[in-house]
Motif scaffolding. Structure first.
Motif, PDB file in Angstrom:
ATOM      1  N   MET A 246       0.946  -1.072   0.005  1.00 21.43           N
ATOM      2  CA  MET A 246      -0.056  -0.015  -0.051  1.00 21.43           C
ATOM      3  C   MET A 246       0.890   1.428  -0.056  1.00 21.43           C
ATOM      4  O   MET A 246       0.405   2.323  -0.517  1.00 21.43           O
ATOM      5  N   MET A 247       2.051   0.935   0.553  1.00 16.53           N
ATOM      6  CA  MET A 247       3.082   2.111   0.540  1.00 16.53           C
ATOM      7  C   MET A 247       3.494   2.512  -0.838  1.00 16.53           C
ATOM      8  O   MET A 247       3.688   3.690  -1.250  1.00 16.53           O
ATOM      9  N   TYR A 248       3.378   1.588  -1.747  1.00 16.23           N
ATOM     10  CA  TYR A 248       3.678   1.868  -3.104  1.00 16.23           C
ATOM     11  C   TYR A 248       2.593   2.379  -4.002  1.00 16.23           C
ATOM     12  O   TYR A 248       2.799   2.793  -5.195  1.00 16.23           O
ATOM     13  N   LEU A 249       1.458   2.232  -3.466  1.00 17.28           N
ATOM     14  CA  LEU A 249       0.187   2.466  -4.299  1.00 17.28           C
ATOM     15  C   LEU A 249      -0.635   3.843  -3.761  1.00 17.28           C
ATOM     16  O   LEU A 249      -1.494   4.196  -4.506  1.00 17.28           O
ATOM     17  N   VAL A 268       8.885   5.861  -1.263  1.00 20.03           N
ATOM     18  CA  VAL A 268       9.151   4.823  -0.533  1.00 20.03           C
ATOM     19  C   VAL A 268       9.913   3.798  -1.206  1.00 20.03           C
ATOM     20  O   VAL A 268       9.470   3.510  -2.411  1.00 20.03           O
ATOM     21  N   ASP A 269      11.131   3.301  -0.642  1.00 17.54           N
ATOM     22  CA  ASP A 269      11.818   2.391  -1.416  1.00 17.54           C
ATOM     23  C   ASP A 269      12.143   2.855  -2.942  1.00 17.54           C
ATOM     24  O   ASP A 269      12.245   2.098  -3.776  1.00 17.54           O
ATOM     25  N   ASP A 270      12.279   4.187  -3.150  1.00 14.33           N
ATOM     26  CA  ASP A 270      12.831   4.770  -4.338  1.00 14.33           C
ATOM     27  C   ASP A 270      11.427   4.965  -5.223  1.00 14.33           C
ATOM     28  O   ASP A 270      11.458   5.157  -6.280  1.00 14.33           O
ATOM     29  N   ILE A 271      10.385   4.405  -4.793  1.00 14.47           N
ATOM     30  CA  ILE A 271       9.177   4.657  -5.674  1.00 14.47           C
ATOM     31  C   ILE A 271       8.290   6.041  -5.234  1.00 14.47           C
ATOM     32  O   ILE A 271       7.940   6.118  -4.032  1.00 14.47           O
ATOM     33  N   PRO A 272       8.130   7.219  -6.134  1.00 12.50           N
ATOM     34  CA  PRO A 272       7.559   8.254  -5.579  1.00 12.50           C
ATOM     35  C   PRO A 272       6.019   7.892  -5.316  1.00 12.50           C
ATOM     36  O   PRO A 272       5.472   7.035  -5.875  1.00 12.50           O
ATOM     37  N   ARG A 274       1.943   8.803  -5.268  1.00 12.15           N
ATOM     38  CA  ARG A 274       1.710   9.379  -6.644  1.00 12.15           C
ATOM     39  C   ARG A 274       1.765  10.870  -6.614  1.00 12.15           C
ATOM     40  O   ARG A 274       1.743  11.751  -7.630  1.00 12.15           O
ATOM     41  N   ALA A 275       1.588  11.567  -5.278  1.00 16.83           N
ATOM     42  CA  ALA A 275       1.562  12.974  -5.232  1.00 16.83           C
ATOM     43  C   ALA A 275       3.249  13.246  -5.109  1.00 16.83           C
ATOM     44  O   ALA A 275       3.283  14.626  -5.592  1.00 16.83           O
ATOM     45  N   ALA A 276       3.932  12.535  -5.152  1.00  9.67           N
ATOM     46  CA  ALA A 276       5.477  12.793  -5.151  1.00  9.67           C
ATOM     47  C   ALA A 276       5.751  13.976  -4.126  1.00  9.67           C
ATOM     48  O   ALA A 276       6.613  14.717  -4.453  1.00  9.67           O
ATOM     49  N   GLY A 277       5.120  14.259  -3.026  1.00  8.31           N
ATOM     50  CA  GLY A 277       5.415  15.238  -2.051  1.00  8.31           C
ATOM     51  C   GLY A 277       3.975  15.504  -1.423  1.00  8.31           C
ATOM     52  O   GLY A 277       3.202  14.420  -1.244  1.00  8.31           O
ATOM     53  N   PRO A 278       4.235  16.548  -0.818  1.00  7.23           N
ATOM     54  CA  PRO A 278       2.564  16.651   0.100  1.00  7.23           C
ATOM     55  C   PRO A 278       1.542  16.972  -0.923  1.00  7.23           C
ATOM     56  O   PRO A 278       1.728  17.749  -1.826  1.00  7.23           O
ATOM     57  N   GLY A 279       0.774  16.287  -0.658  1.00 14.12           N
ATOM     58  CA  GLY A 279      -0.647  16.091  -1.669  1.00 14.12           C
ATOM     59  C   GLY A 279      -1.709  16.876  -0.972  1.00 14.12           C
ATOM     60  O   GLY A 279      -1.541  17.436   0.168  1.00 14.12           O
ATOM     61  N   LYS A 280      -2.825  17.055  -1.431  1.00 16.28           N
ATOM     62  CA  LYS A 280      -4.156  17.670  -1.152  1.00 16.28           C
ATOM     63  C   LYS A 280      -4.409  17.728   0.300  1.00 16.28           C
ATOM     64  O   LYS A 280      -4.487  18.527   0.998  1.00 16.28           O
TER      65      LYS A 280
END
Ligand code: PMP
Length: 314
Positions: A246-249, A268-272, A274-280
């Motif tokens: 779930m961390m990757y999704l 997480v583990d080099d997988i961004p 989906r928001a690649a940072g702070p999301g909404k």
């Protein structure tokens, strides 16, 4: 010890920073038999406040209760000690570190009788963003640790006990050694638990998911605050066991804790994420959380405890 403030409250007295010492045969130094808290005081438009100071010290008492450690001060005395330490150091905002520990006169692992001394101390000193200012803005990169969290019925993770932090030490050290800001521990069932010193929140399709207290976590007071703030804001929060993937999704992920406050996770583990940072949703919660201290969020839960008693109206 690098001096971070002037005074420390130790066993009923305010002593100079450099005089707050213990003996090398202190029980807790050998066996990790200390219970402690991390609490923040914030400088708000209405003066300096402790954030959920009482709740933190209740958790301290609960940690001690699990281990049968008798802290020789009442809840109100410990609250007063925290406030006095802040004032004695001339601080308006700070990180408080109350600690109660098995001290002198018993070096057996389980000392006999009540002879062993329980010491209590409170330090207060300035502490900025735990995982860096930039991390708060852009999010931090984390990894899943190869170290698992303590299995249920081994070392109770509900207690904020010195010895528990061997797990945090290994998880954090491994992550930082590999170039990540923080490590995330899985439970022995392979499901998500928490960061080395932070609880974990995942946002998927506008809903917030967080591992339950049974997932070998410390039941964070920031975690509880965020759950309450989110629900009051109409955001659904689901406490349930979560698989690692779930961390990757997830759309967004953040960690939270007294020191880390709300720190967005970028990858997480080099997988961004989906928001690649702070999301909404993360940004909304950061606004609500920090709003408690800049006056834009109403303190509807009564979490802000004034350091100076308010002057009664004439
Ligand atoms: N988990 C661990 C292992 C921690 O050390 C902390 C920090 N105390 C937290 C979670 C977050 O707890 P809190 O929000 O009460 O600071």
């Amino acid at each position: 010890m690098t001096k971070l403030a002037d005074k420390i409250w130790l066993n009923g007295q305010m002593v100079a920073w450099e005089d707050a010492k213990v003996h090398v045969l202190t029980h807790a130094l050998h066996y990790g038999t200390s219970v402690f808290e991390g609490i923040r005081a914030y400088d708000t438009p209405n003066g300096s406040v402790g954030f959920r100071l009482r709740d933190h010290l209740i958790r301290l008492e609960d940690s001690a209760r699990i281990y049968g450690i008798k802290i020789p001060y009442t809840l109100d005395q410990m609250i007063a000690a925290c406030k006095d330490t802040l004032t004695a150091n001339g601080l308006k905002s700070a990180y408080w570190r109350p600690v109660a520990f098995l001290g002198e006169n018993g070096l057996g692992v389980t000392p006999k009788g009540d002879n062993i001394k329980v010491d209590f101390a409170v330090a207060a000193f300035p502490w900025g963003a735990y995982l860096g200012e930039e991390g708060l803005q852009k999010g931090v990169d984390v990894c899943i640790s190869s170290w698992q969290r303590a299995a249920p019925n081994t070392i109770p993770t509900a207690a904020k006990m010195g010895g528990n932090y061997l797990s945090s030490y290994l998880i954090g050290k491994e992550a930082r050694g590999r170039g990540y800001a923080e490590g995330i521990g899985l439970g022995t069932d392979g499901r998500l638990s928490e960061g080395a010193g932070e609880n974990l929140f995942l946002i998927m399709n506008g809903k917030i998911h967080t591992p339950p207290v049974a997932a070998s976590i410390l039941g964070g007071i920031t975690r509880d605050s965020i759950i309450k703030l989110a629900r009051a804001d109409g955001i659904e929060v689901i406490e349930q066991a979560l698989p690692r993937e779930m961390m990757y999704l997830a759309d967004e992920i953040f960690m939270c804790g007294t020191a880390a406050e709300i720190t967005p996770i970028r990858s997480v583990d080099d997988i961004p994420t989906r928001a690649a940072g702070p999301g909404k949703v993360t940004k909304r919660l950061m606004t609500l959380f920090h709003g408690l201290f800049n006056g834009t969020t109403e303190d509807r839960f009564g979490w802000l405890d004034p350091i100076q008693a308010p002057v009664p109206a004439e």
